[in-house]
Design a protein around this motif. Sequence first.
Motif, PDB file in Angstrom:
ATOM      1  N   VAL A   1       0.866  -1.191   0.000  1.00 54.89           N
ATOM      2  CA  VAL A   1       0.000   0.000   0.000  1.00 54.89           C
ATOM      3  C   VAL A   1       0.898   1.236   0.000  1.00 54.89           C
ATOM      4  N   SER A   2       0.788   2.070  -1.044  1.00 51.54           N
ATOM      5  CA  SER A   2       1.625   3.275  -1.097  1.00 51.54           C
ATOM      6  C   SER A   2       1.113   4.280  -0.056  1.00 51.54           C
ATOM      7  N   TRP A   3       1.975   5.216   0.339  1.00 50.89           N
ATOM      8  CA  TRP A   3       1.553   6.184   1.368  1.00 50.89           C
ATOM      9  C   TRP A   3       0.416   7.064   0.850  1.00 50.89           C
ATOM     10  N   ASN A   4       0.433   7.338  -0.480  1.00 49.67           N
ATOM     11  CA  ASN A   4      -0.659   8.125  -1.072  1.00 49.67           C
ATOM     12  C   ASN A   4      -1.995   7.429  -0.917  1.00 49.67           C
ATOM     13  N   GLN A   5      -1.971   6.110  -1.211  1.00 50.07           N
ATOM     14  CA  GLN A   5      -3.203   5.315  -1.073  1.00 50.07           C
ATOM     15  C   GLN A   5      -3.669   5.298   0.374  1.00 50.07           C
ATOM     16  N   ALA A   6      -2.711   5.074   1.280  1.00 45.79           N
ATOM     17  CA  ALA A   6      -3.072   4.912   2.695  1.00 45.79           C
ATOM     18  C   ALA A   6      -3.721   6.176   3.252  1.00 45.79           C
TER      19      ALA A   6
ATOM     20  N   LYS B   1      -5.247   8.523   1.424  1.00 41.86           N
ATOM     21  CA  LYS B   1      -6.340   9.045   0.576  1.00 41.86           C
ATOM     22  C   LYS B   1      -7.681   9.042   1.323  1.00 41.86           C
ATOM     23  N   ASN B   2      -8.006   7.916   1.933  1.00 40.90           N
ATOM     24  CA  ASN B   2      -9.290   7.826   2.639  1.00 40.90           C
ATOM     25  C   ASN B   2      -9.131   7.960   4.148  1.00 40.90           C
ATOM     26  N   PHE B   3      -7.961   8.444   4.565  1.00 45.48           N
ATOM     27  CA  PHE B   3      -7.715   8.537   6.001  1.00 45.48           C
ATOM     28  C   PHE B   3      -8.259   9.858   6.532  1.00 45.48           C
ATOM     29  N   ASN B   4      -9.042   9.727   7.583  1.00 41.39           N
ATOM     30  CA  ASN B   4      -9.665  10.904   8.156  1.00 41.39           C
ATOM     31  C   ASN B   4      -8.985  11.211   9.494  1.00 41.39           C
TER      32      ASN B   4
ATOM     33  N   ILE C   1      -0.936  18.244  18.571  1.00 45.08           N
ATOM     34  CA  ILE C   1      -1.664  17.240  17.783  1.00 45.08           C
ATOM     35  C   ILE C   1      -2.980  16.916  18.497  1.00 45.08           C
ATOM     36  N   PRO C   2      -4.126  17.076  17.785  1.00 45.04           N
ATOM     37  CA  PRO C   2      -5.403  16.821  18.452  1.00 45.04           C
ATOM     38  C   PRO C   2      -5.496  15.369  18.941  1.00 45.04           C
ATOM     39  N   LYS C   3      -6.056  15.180  20.142  1.00 51.19           N
ATOM     40  CA  LYS C   3      -6.157  13.828  20.709  1.00 51.19           C
ATOM     41  C   LYS C   3      -7.483  13.164  20.340  1.00 51.19           C
ATOM     42  N   ASP C   4      -8.403  13.954  19.763  1.00 46.70           N
ATOM     43  CA  ASP C   4      -9.709  13.386  19.430  1.00 46.70           C
ATOM     44  C   ASP C   4      -9.826  13.062  17.935  1.00 46.70           C
ATOM     45  N   GLU C   5      -8.695  13.081  17.239  1.00 45.52           N
ATOM     46  CA  GLU C   5      -8.687  12.683  15.823  1.00 45.52           C
ATOM     47  C   GLU C   5      -7.695  11.546  15.664  1.00 45.52           C
ATOM     48  N   ASP C   6      -7.966  10.646  14.706  1.00 53.02           N
ATOM     49  CA  ASP C   6      -7.010   9.576  14.426  1.00 53.02           C
ATOM     50  C   ASP C   6      -5.710  10.186  13.895  1.00 53.02           C
ATOM     51  N   ILE C   7      -4.619   9.451  14.101  1.00 50.56           N
ATOM     52  CA  ILE C   7      -3.363   9.904  13.488  1.00 50.56           C
ATOM     53  C   ILE C   7      -2.743   8.774  12.668  1.00 50.56           C
ATOM     54  N   MET C   8      -2.060   9.175  11.600  1.00 53.84           N
ATOM     55  CA  MET C   8      -1.259   8.217  10.846  1.00 53.84           C
ATOM     56  C   MET C   8       0.189   8.679  10.949  1.00 53.84           C
TER      57      MET C   8
END
Length: 172
Positions: free
Chosen positions: A65-70, A72-75, A95-102
């Motif tokens: 999985v390329s980083w662009n793909q990963a 793309k749909n990451f919120n 960094i907000p604690k109530d949002e997912d992080i990649m």
Amino acid sequence: MADIWIMRIGHRPERDKRVTTHVALAARALGAKGIYVDTEDLVLEENIRSVVSRFGGDYTIKTGVSWNQAIKNFNGKVVHLTMYGQRADEAVAKIPKDEDIMVIVGAEKVPAEVYQRADFNVSVGNQPHSEIAAMAIFLYEFTGGVHLYEDRGGEMTVIPNERGKTVVHKQE
Ligand code: SAM
């Protein structure tokens, strides 16, 4: 706390086998939900799934999985670990604690687009060192280490012990 995902880029299956395995396992131990790896590596996938099946939790791995793909749909927010970034202690406060992080970790040279796309470019010290160390220290600072002794409900559970090894095997 929101979910933590890891994106490992520049993985070379022969050369980085141990390092990427350790990135994946350290991230799992520190509470990440899963890891994406840019180069397909079915052996790596199998090794990580084998640990998960014995020690529990719902950690996932997907390779090829390329980083662009990963992303793309990451919120959520994208955090790129680089020795050139802002200080981790200062970044963690922003960094907000109530949002997912990649969390993106590199192997060899990281493309310039990653620096531009990242919401946060974060350093763990300004010396070059290791992706395993940088990721583990960042995740420890970000989470406060709260996941380290969590019960993962695995077939095998290790009980902390001052001396010797205590392992509980779940009865079927
Ligand atoms: N030379 C490569 C470059 O210019 O991007 C980096 C190679 S380094 C061995 C591999 C990865 O470890 C980096 O992509 C970064 O994610 C991480 N890393 C190494 N030192 C770091 C530091 N001081 N702070 C944050 N991350 C670091």
